[in-house]
Structures are given as C-alpha cells and as structure tokens.
Enzyme design. Structure first.
Site, PDB file in Angstrom:
ATOM      1  N   TYR A  11       3.731 -69.610 107.367  1.00  0.00           N
ATOM      2  CA  TYR A  11       4.027 -70.785 108.091  1.00  0.00           C
ATOM      3  C   TYR A  11       5.414 -71.153 108.570  1.00  0.00           C
ATOM      4  CZ  TYR A  11       4.578 -73.367 103.559  1.00  0.00           C
ATOM      5  OH  TYR A  11       5.083 -73.819 102.081  1.00  0.00           O
ATOM      6  N   GLU A  12       5.348 -72.095 109.504  1.00  0.00           N
ATOM      7  CA  GLU A  12       6.596 -72.397 110.157  1.00  0.00           C
ATOM      8  C   GLU A  12       7.203 -71.233 110.933  1.00  0.00           C
ATOM      9  OE1 GLU A  12       6.864 -75.442 110.396  1.00  0.00           O
ATOM     10  OE2 GLU A  12       5.995 -75.863 108.576  1.00  0.00           O
ATOM     11  N   GLY A  13       6.246 -70.406 111.415  1.00  0.00           N
ATOM     12  CA  GLY A  13       6.500 -69.074 112.328  1.00  0.00           C
ATOM     13  C   GLY A  13       6.527 -68.106 111.431  1.00  0.00           C
TER      14      GLY A  13
END
Length: 596
Positions: free
Chosen positions: A440-442
């Site tokens: 997550y978050e890229g």
C-alpha cells in the site's frame, strides 16, 4: 505470547550523538526539545507501546474487525481503550503546531514514536497514523475555515482521518478514477462513487471520521489533470462545531485480508455525500501527495517496526531453545543441548536483521530531520536542500525498508523452526502484517520507478549530487581516522557501484526506457544499501567517540561489531545490484506474453 520493547535507548543515542539534535536549536520548536524533554517523551511513548499497545496485538489479530448489517464496524476488544490512551496522551499532535492543539515538537521525535507504535501493534497504530497524514494535508492545502473546524478535533483524537484514492477499476493509475463531484450551489459538492482498500474507513474509535476523497468535478478534464480533493466527514458538522446529521457515506464491507486484521480496511460508498473542496479544483493530486508522502515515510517506519518486533522475539527464542551442540564443543555442558544462538547460521540471521534495524532507524530519523529543516528553517537554501533529500529518500525509505522488513520477519520466523509456523508464537502475524507495507501507499515497484524516473533526474540530478556530496564530505573528514577505515572503505566501494549504475542508466535508458524499468528495483536497493552504509559510518563515529570517553564500553563494542557485520556481509550486495542493472532489459522483455 510475543513481546515487544520499544528501542528507546538506541533512539536517544541516534538523536543525540549521531544526528546532533541539540545543535538544531535554530529551528522552530527545537529549543523546547531539550535533552530531558526528548528523553521523557520517548520513554513515555515507549511505555505506551510496551504496556498498552503490544498486549493488544495478537488478540486483535485473532478477533479482527467486524462489519455489522447496519454498516457499523467494531474494532477488536481493547482497541478502543488503547486508542483512547494514545489520543488522550496527546501523541496525535506531537509535532502539530500549537495553534491547532498540538505540541509543536520536531517531526523527528514523532517519527520515533511512530516506530514504537507500529512495532508494538501495527493495526492499531494505523488509526492515529492516517489521521496525522490527513492533518498534514489540511494544514498545507485546507482553507482557514477547514483548519479551524476540523484539525483541532483530529489532533485531540476525537475525530480521525482517512485518504480515499483507490477504486475497484484503478489503483496507481488515478487518472482512471470515476468518483464524481457535482456542485450543490452553496460551495459544497455531492460526491458519488465507490472507493476500496480504505484503511480505517469506518470504526468505533472516534465520534467522527474525516475522509479526504479524490473525485472528478463534472466537466473536469480527463486523466489526472481533472482530479480534485474533497473533505467529506462521516457526520456533518454544524456551524457551532457540534455534530449534526449523518452524511451520505457508508461502509459497504470490510476486506478479509492476509494481515493487519485489527485495522478496518473498507469498501466505502459515497451516495451524494456532502463534501468541500480542499485546495484548488483539478489540483487534487498536489494536495493528496502531501498526505501520500507522509504516509510513504510512515509505511517505511512500519517495515522497520515489524522487523524490530520480529527480531526481538527471535533473539529471545534463540537464547531459550535447546538444539544440538556448538560446532566448537558444548557451550552449556550442564544442559542436554546448547541454545540455538550458539550456531553460526542462527547468529548470521540475527546479526543481519539487527544490523539492518539499527541503520534503518538512523535513516528514518535522518530523513525525518530533513522534514523538520524543510518546514522550520529560515534559510531558503537550507530548506531547498532538505526538500531535495526528502524527495530522493522517500521512495527509498518506503521501498527498501518494507522489502527488508518483510524479509527480516520471514527470517526471524525461520529461527523458530516449526514453532514459527504456529499462530501461538505470533511470528506468522509479523510476517502477515509486514507484507502489506510492501503494497500500500504505492507498491514498491512503483516506488522504484518513481525514484529512477522522477526523483533521480529532477533538477538535473541535484538531489543525488547533493547526497553524494554529503557522503563524500564525511568520508573525506574520516580519511585520517584509522578506527573508521573498516567502515569508510566499504562505503567508498558502494558509492562507486552507485555511480556506475547511475552512469549506465544515463547512457542506456534514454534509448531504451525498458532498461530503466528492468533495473529500477535494483537501483532503489543499491541506493538504499549505500544510504544504510552511510548511516553506519555515522553511527560508528559516534560510538567510537563514546567509547573513548569510557563508561559502558561493552555497548559501544557491540555497536561497532554490528556495524562491521553490515559493512562486510550486507553492503557488498551493491555489486550484485550493479551487475543486474548492467544486464539490461533484453532477457526480461524478450518473451512474448503468450510464452508465459
């Protein structure tokens, strides 16, 4: 039952002796961060992590969050009280300006507390962590009214925050998002659409949840240029600040996922929900990236936190578990077997994790210090330099620390043998929880592409040149110090590998961009290894200085041995990464899709 103890003493050493926190009194808020204040804050934060958050971790994983037919979500038993302890202690606003109810202390101290919290209980720590990110975005891009109305309540923890980006049909490519916003004619908008994978999207910990939502205003340009950011509260707020009617936003379901079971990962439905524009129309990504960059650094800290927690439990088990005899003869002849910590391969595993953790902690704090310089320094050149370094290191901290954090959790689990595969011991939870940080978050592949495609060439490579200049300057000063040679020489070799990798990509990736794509992950890890090696050089210098003053020499000897292990056993991996980058993309891209 697994245990956790916040690494307070090591953090204090890094802040005081390695980073020289007390020499930064010129920065706003640092004068108040006296040594006794910093120590008191860290020890209290460590106590909260050890005694309140950690005991809830395994039970929270087993129980998970529950979604009810009426749309409510309840968190595991004890989470509400644990969150109240965190919020009530003022930890949410540790580095938030006093004007909004915060304490105004340096962000670098908050980063340390974030490590303690995520190491103790990752799922629980995400609720306040996401709120801090939302506050950061509002402080930069929110209107004065939004800041006054929402931020103080979020800082005190009465309300929490989220960010809503992902939709069922699009993840990283936000230009495809479909959530729409229709003007209501009174300055507000009606938002309709569905968001998925929304951490802490619905829960029972706070009175209200402030959602920051990306959406497209009717008639806006296609792609990312037409995206705006909106503030959409779960419960509407009256003019006097009291809570009013329930807004048109609800949790459709919660994901049944691999880990972080104690955090509610929600499908959020927006059915004409009332929201207000944050910042300028069609420039929502600029505003959201403030929160995303905060989150990416925080996720890197999560990787470190899980690595540290897994390491601590593996060490305790290795000292207690009896299996076989040492290769050089029995170390505990009075016992039926030796503890497995005598075996070189177990030692190798533990040393590899420990050496990473200590350098990664230094890198996190060093990067957080750049954030403080960026936001608190008076000299614009100093602020610019800090901004450059933060931009360069954000994908490295996120990508490298979470990749290694997960790998270290797996290695620590391996120390337990079969017991590591049994839920009772808690090691599988560290593995499962650490895994999400890579995604997550890229996802980390995106972080690597961001580094090589954007951060590296930005401003003619100014950030990379400045970072290399800082490291080379340190090595030049250390050139006459024989005691540092065991650290300086390997770092110099790693710099050479990084420079060669950078040059190869400059010469080859322009003609064939696939070379950059194929080598991006290796480049990110090469830079990360070099940065960790630089941290070890600085740690070693401080340890040698402390050792020369006498006192606890055993502590400093252990620190130096751990650092030499990293320089001998981990840092040479830069040569492997260089070889992979130089291999290019030919074999990577050769097969037709049908051949897979």
């Amino acid at each position: 039952m697994p245990h956790y103890r916040a690494p307070v003493d090591d953090t204090l050493f890094l802040l005081n002796d390695v980073l020289g926190l007390q020499g930064r009194s010129n920065l706003n808020g640092f004068a108040e961060a006296t040594p006794d204040v910093v120590e008191a804050v860290l020890r209290e934060g460590g106590k909260l992590a050890d005694e309140v958050m950690a005991p809830l971790n395994q039970a929270g994983d087993r129980e998970g969050c529950q979604h009810h037919p009426d749309g409510r979500v309840t968190t595991p038993a004890g989470f509400k009280a644990g969150y109240a302890s965190y919020a009530g202690g003022g930890w949410m606003g540790l580095s938030i300006p006093e004007a909004y109810g915060g304490q105004g202390l340096p962000q670098v101290i908050n980063a340390a507390i974030q490590e303690f919290a995520s190491g103790a209980n990752l799922a629980l720590s995400m609720y306040p962590g996401l709120t801090q990110g939302a506050v950061a975005a509002l402080l930069v891009h929110g209107s004065p009214e939004q800041k006054i109305r929402y931020v103080p309540k979020m800082v005190e923890g009465t309300w929490t925050g989220t960010m809503n980006l992902t939709e069922p049909h699009c993840g990283t490519d936000l230009g495809l998002l479909r959530t729409r916003a229709v003007p209501n004619g009174d300055g507000s908008y009606a938002l309709s659409g569905t968001k998925i994978f929304i951490s802490a999207g619905e829960h029972d910990l706070a009175e209200n949840i402030v959602h920051l939502v990306l959406a497209r205003i009717e008639g806006a340009p296609a792609g990312t240029k037409g995206i705006s950011l909106f503030l959409v509260p779960k419960v509407l707020v009256n003019e006097d600040g009291s809570l009013g009617a329930r807004n048109g936003v609800s949790c459709g379901s919660i994901e049944r996922k691999m880990g972080i079971h104690g955090n509610s990962t929600c499908v959020m439905n927006y059915d004409g929900a009332t929201g207000w524009l944050v910042g300028e129309a069609n420039r929502g990504l600029n505003a959201m990236f403030v929160m995303m960059n905060e989150a990416r650094l925080a996720v890197g800290v999560q990787g470190l936190g899980q690595s540290e927690a897994a390491y601590q439990n593996a060490v305790a088990y290795a000292k207690d578990r009896l299996q076989g005899r040492a290769l050089k003869g029995a170390k505990a002849p009075e016992r039926p077997a030796d503890p497995i910590i005598v075996h070189p391969d177990v030692r190798r595993t533990l040393m590899q994790i420990r050496a990473f953790n200590e350098a990664a902690r230094a890198l996190v704090l060093w990067t957080a210090l750049q954030s403080d310089i960026l936001h608190r320094a008076e000299d614009p050149k100093e602020r610019q330099a800090a901004d450059d370094l933060m931009g360069l290191m954000t994908p490295v901290v996120k990508g490298v620390l979470t990749d290694r954090g997960f790998a270290n959790a797996v290695e620590a689990q391996q120390v337990f043998g079969g017991h590591g595969y049994v839920e009772e011991w808690g090691m599988s939870q560290f593995v499962r929880d650490a895994r999400i940080a890579m995604i997550y978050e890229g996802a980390n592949g995106i972080q690597a592409m961001d580094l090589i495609g954007r951060k590296l060439p930005k401003d003619g490579g100014r950030a990379m040149m400045a970072f290399l200049g800082e490291v080379q300057g340190f090595l030049k000063e250390a050139a006459g110090d024989e005691a540092l040679s065991a650290f300086a020489a390997p770092l110099q070799a790693a710099i050479g590998d990084l420079q060669q990798a950078t040059m190869w990509l400059m010469q080859n990736a322009i003609g064939d961009p696939d070379h950059a794509g194929a080598g991006a992950s290796d480049f990110m890890h090469l830079l990360g290894l070099m940065a960790l090696g630089y941290m070890w050089c600085r740690i070693a210098k401080a340890a040698l200085a402390n050792k020369a003053q006498g006192g606890d020499t055993a502590r400093w000897d252990a620190k130096l041995v751990t650092g030499r292990f990293f320089m001998e056993r981990s840092l040479p991996e830069t040569a492997l990464r260089l070889a992979r980058i130089r291999a290019g993309a030919q074999t990577t891209m050769a097969l037709a899709a049908e051949a897979f």
